[in-house]
Design a protein around this motif. Structure first.
Motif, short mmCIF file in Angstrom:
data_model
loop_
_atom_site.label_atom_id
_atom_site.label_comp_id
_atom_site.label_asym_id
_atom_site.label_seq_id
_atom_site.Cartn_x
_atom_site.Cartn_y
_atom_site.Cartn_z
N LYS A 97 4.01 49.13 16.87
CA LYS A 97 2.92 48.42 16.20
C LYS A 97 2.73 48.88 14.76
N PHE A 98 3.63 49.70 14.29
CA PHE A 98 3.61 50.18 12.91
C PHE A 98 4.14 49.10 11.97
N ARG A 99 4.06 49.37 10.66
CA ARG A 99 4.60 48.46 9.65
C ARG A 99 6.08 48.78 9.45
N LYS A 100 6.93 47.76 9.49
CA LYS A 100 8.38 47.95 9.54
C LYS A 100 9.02 47.78 8.17
N ALA A 101 10.06 48.57 7.94
CA ALA A 101 10.71 48.56 6.63
C ALA A 101 12.17 49.00 6.76
N SER A 102 12.90 48.89 5.64
CA SER A 102 14.26 49.44 5.58
C SER A 102 14.41 50.20 4.27
N PHE A 103 15.25 51.23 4.32
CA PHE A 103 15.44 52.15 3.19
C PHE A 103 16.92 52.50 3.21
#
Length: 250
Positions: A97-103
């Protein structure tokens, strides 16, 4: 911002090192391989754990692609950002339920090889502009080359990287097999490799092509084929030469 890195392989090692060099505090490195975690912990003075995941603002998952979704399930905090470092996975692969990202750092990583982190391109993606700016700011502390990239573009970036890096390195390994079979030191070829890779800094790769295939020198091509006893080497030799001929319509 409280940062936790999940993973203990090559990418996790180098990100921990890059953060350390830029005085970016990492609160924990978390994973399954205690020996590798301990190595990173001792080198960069980062606490580690194989069992208890610390509370953080930003979790950076640096593991094999097939483990990303599974390890993301261990992050139960909701008000945080979680990013993976994969070039071939969407941020939606992350489960929580967290905010998703890519790095995504565009580089080949080996623990034993020093890198200039400032030269590595970083591609970032997030669900909202605030998180995107946070990731851009973080990456900019490491690298001078930071860009936004959605999944559709990143897939092709990774595909290009496979051609430009993984396939090329495989050819180096196959070339060494041939030189080893004839007791020819592979170091003889290092100046040639260096010139080949440095040349494309100033010349388009298509314009830099040399060799018997682009000259359509059938006598040399046939001579080489006759010298090759290994079936896999012969297959590669023929496929590569045919590809060169097609590119230049020979």
């Amino acid at each position: 911002m409280k940062i936790v890195i999940l993973g203990s392989g090559n990418v996790a090692y180098h990100l921990a090192k890059a953060f350390k060099e830029k005085n970016i505090a990492v609160s924990q490195i978390f994973g399954r391989n205690e020996n590798d975690l301990k190595e990173i912990s001792e080198k960069f003075n980062i606490p580690f754990s194989t069992t208890e995941l610390l509370d953080a603002d930003f979790y950076l998952i640096a593991v094999n692609d097939d483990a990303v979704a599974t390890i993301s399930k261990q992050i139960t905090k909701e008000n945080c950002v979680v990013a993976h470092t994969s070039g071939s996975l969407p941020k939606e692969i992350l489960e929580g339920k967290f905010r998703k990202a890519s790095f995504y750092p565009l580089q080949t990583f080996s623990k034993s090889k020093e890198l200039k982190y400032s030269e590595i391109p970083f591609f970032v993606e997030a669900e909202n502009e605030n998180d995107l700016k946070t990731l851009e700011n973080l990456a900019s502390k490491i690298s001078e080359n930071v860009m936004k990239s959605d999944y559709e573009k990143r897939k092709y970036i990774h595909l290009t990287a496979v051609f430009a890096c993984n396939f090329v390195n495989h050819l180096f390994a196959r070339a060494k097999e041939i030189s080893d079979s004839q007791q020819i030191p592979f170091q003889y070829f290092l100046p040639l490799i260096k010139e080949t890779t440095s040349k494309i800094n100033t010349i388009d790769p298509k314009l830099a092509q040399t060799g018997p295939a682009i000259r359509n020198d059938e006598k040399i091509l046939q001579l080489h084929e006759a010298l090759i006893n290994d079936e896999e080497h012969l297959k590669i030799y023929k496929v590569m030469n045919e590809s060169i001929k097609k590119m230049y319509e020979l």
